[in-house]
Design an enzyme around this catalytic site. Structure first.
Site, PDB file in Angstrom:
ATOM      1  N   GLY A  37      11.780 -31.242  22.973  1.00 43.81           N
ATOM      2  CA  GLY A  37      11.279 -29.876  22.955  1.00 43.81           C
ATOM      3  C   GLY A  37      10.932 -29.307  24.312  1.00 43.81           C
ATOM      4  O   GLY A  37      10.726 -28.095  24.446  1.00 43.81           O
ATOM      5  N   CYS A 267      30.800 -17.340   2.917  1.00 38.10           N
ATOM      6  CA  CYS A 267      30.217 -18.505   3.586  1.00 38.10           C
ATOM      7  C   CYS A 267      30.149 -18.260   5.092  1.00 38.10           C
ATOM      8  O   CYS A 267      31.078 -17.704   5.687  1.00 38.10           O
ATOM      9  CB  CYS A 267      31.070 -19.744   3.334  1.00 38.10           C
ATOM     10  SG  CYS A 267      30.941 -20.425   1.669  1.00 38.10           S
TER      11      CYS A 267
END
Length: 597
Positions: A37, A267
């Site tokens: 992160g 989709c």
């Protein structure tokens, strides 16, 4: 791809990145994997590629690919678009690896906007082209302040943005870039993927790499890492979904769908859609990994009406164990300019100047000390430039004192010697400030309730409705109409802004409250109302308050004891009413005479 494989030099053919650039990228990737992160800077370079190809993601892809890899590129969920096709061919030609449009065959997938519907496995790498890497960009424009917030784990402003979203919409509506907490430490923006894909980052088997070329940053979510969406404990996280919607082509409903033409849906992963049509998809396995348990539930909508304040008495936090003092300040000194204690000679009231004859430094305050007991209000009074506000700024940490100590009861150590992160934490739960200018203590873009939510979330509150009730209680107490609770503070009058600032300061029941010229600039009637409010608050709570003002009437109305300051020194101290009736120092006598006119 394992960490060991990242350490190896891949066999590649000459291409867009030379070996030195690839090593730089790989070193940055390794650092990012070690600290999940965290945004790692790297020596990015301009890439001669078409717009929309994502130079940051491309550099990461070229840095990890070897000749034995198989690469797939997704652009807006599509494998066959112009950008995806050309980028895939260019990567294959540059690295000597094979390319594919089948997720099952790929070892490295570079994506823009989607995590493939097909599950990735251990050893696979998913590279994201990141448009906006900084999750705090929407709440803080300063790059330096964003870095400070990450370093301190200070994400209260992010929580406030979520709070405001719920107030407006009943749910958190943010889609791409939804914020998540990685390994309980860093907040990361999941840009560019939609909210549907966020749950699939938690404890996933593959390696996620994020490349931002413009900002020259790389960050990572390694395999089997905790990734938790930020959301309030009483408002569940939900993914995007339209009830009853199905893909026009393959009929899928348990996928992320995008709006087609004429109200139809398709989709968002063209590879998955093609394989469903051809009967080459494992639908049971797909269903098991889809976030169907997080589909929208109308019953989870938060109440958007203004919360009623709490009627039951709240349990007050324990107060300081000492009955003698809550705040003790000793020997505070502050100089602006060159020199140390030696520069103080020749300054002060007896010399008629605050400017050092030796160094030219301004001695704003020197040898100032006091203590304040629980439930007591102490005043600092003097003309503008006397040093009273400087002392307050040194105590709270807005200024770095040159000398002195500050102690809080039941807090170990000298506050001035603490690191900035710990001092900021004390300002959340122990020592609050009310500034002369409300804009210094409030975010004017945020609602009144949101400003209070900032302090509460910084203190660890995570229940939306509890925050809402607490904000309503405080605003009601300071006589801000609850009908204005969700209005931006920028639309409030000066007096009402000051009341909101007081409510915010009191949100966590701090034992110490510092007020810097709390009524300056307010109309007389508004100022009188603020003083009445503060008197009532001091009486009903065991707050140790320090009130700074140049107005003796304010000090007389709020405090029991006071210090008189002139040219950075304390020239007289005592009970407020005695100083007002019988001032001894000539300077105090002039202040009292001016107040009586």
């Amino acid at each position: 791809m394992s960490i060991a494989e990242l350490l190896e030099e891949p066999e590649t053919v000459p291409g867009l990145l030379d070996e030195t650039a690839k090593r730089e990228v790989r070193r940055a990737i390794l650092a990012a994997v070690c600290v999940p992160g965290y945004q790692v800077p790297f020596g990015s370079r301009e890439m001669p590629v078409a717009r929309g190809w994502g130079s940051g993601g491309l550099q990461v892809t070229l840095g990890v690919l070897g000749a034995s890899d198989v690469v797939k590129v997704i652009d807006q969920g599509d494998d066959g678009g112009v950008n995806a096709t050309n980028l895939r061919r260019m990567i294959a030609a540059t690295t000597g690896c094979a390319d594919t449009t089948d997720t099952r065959e790929a070892t490295v997938v570079q994506t823009r906007h989607r995590i493939p519907e097909e599950g990735l496995e251990n050893g696979d790498v998913l590279v994201f082209q990141v448009p906006v890497p900084e999750p705090l960009r929407g709440v803080q424009k300063s790059v330096a302040e964003c870095a400070r917030m990450h370093a301190d784990g200070d994400y209260a402003a992010m929580w406030v943005s979520l709070y405001e979203d719920v107030v407006r919409n009943g749910v958190i509506t943010r889609s791409t870039g939804y914020p998540v907490l990685v390994e309980g430490r860093y907040v990361l923006a999941t840009s560019p993927v939609p909210r549907w894909d966020v749950p699939r980052l938690h404890q996933c088997a593959h390696l996620n790499l994020y490349g931002a070329g413009r900002e020259k940053r790389v960050y990572a979510i390694p395999p089997h890492t905790e990734v938790v969406p930020l959301t309030f404990t009483d408002i569940p996280f939900e993914v995007e979904h339209v009830a009853g919607a199905r893909c026009t082509y393959c009929g899928s409903s348990e996928v992320f769908l995008v709006d087609g033409r004429d109200g139809s849906f398709v989709c968002s992963d063209s590879d998955w859609c093609t394989r469903v049509l051809s009967g080459d998809a494992d639908l049971a396995a797909h269903r098991a990994r889809s976030p169907l348990h997080l589909l929208p539930d109308p019953g989870n909508r938060a109440r958007t009406t203004v919360a009623e304040p709490e009627t039951e008495p709240r349990e007050r936090p324990p107060r300081a164990s000492s009955t003698e003092w809550t705040l003790r300040v000793a020997d505070i000194g502050k100089l602006y300019g060159p020199g140390d204690a030696a520069a103080v000679a020749g300054t002060g009231p007896e010399h008629g100047t605050a400017i050092s004859p030796e160094t030219g430094a301004i001695v704003a305050a020197w040898d100032v000390g006091f203590d304040v007991a629980p439930g007591e209000a102490l005043g600092l009074i003097g003309e503008s430039g006397s040093g009273k506000s400087t002392v307050l700024r040194c105590v709270v940490g807005d200024e770095a004192a040159n000398s002195g100590t500050v102690h809080l009861c039941d807090v170990d150590g000298d506050v001035l010697a603490m690191d900035p992160a710990r001092r900021r934490k004390l300002r959340v739960d122990t020592m609050a400030v009310v500034y002369q200018d409300p804009a210094a203590g409030l975010d004017l873009r945020v609602s009144a309730g949101g400003n209070i939510a900032e302090r509460l979330t910084a203190a660890g509150w995570r229940g939306y409705h509890a925050i809402r009730r607490r904000a309503a209680e405080l605003l009601d107490r300071v006589e801000v109409p609850l009908s204005r609770m969700d209005d931006p503070v920028a639309t409030f009058s000066g007096g009402m802004r000051q009341r909101v600032q007081i409510a915010k300061a009191l949100a966590t029941e701090p034992p110490v409250l510092l007020l810097d010229e709390p009524t300056t600039g307010l109309d007389a009637s508004v100022a009188a109302g603020v003083l009445d409010l503060l008197r009532g608050l001091f009486a009903e709570r065991d707050i140790a308050a320090v009130v700074v003002s140049h107005d003796f009437s304010v000090i007389e109305a709020l405090t029991e004891r006071c210090l008189v300051m002139q040219l950075g020194r304390v020239v007289e101290r005592g009970l407020t009413d005695q100083l007002f009736r019988d001032p001894h120092h000539p300077y105090t006598q002039r202040l009292v005479a001016a107040a009586r006119r």
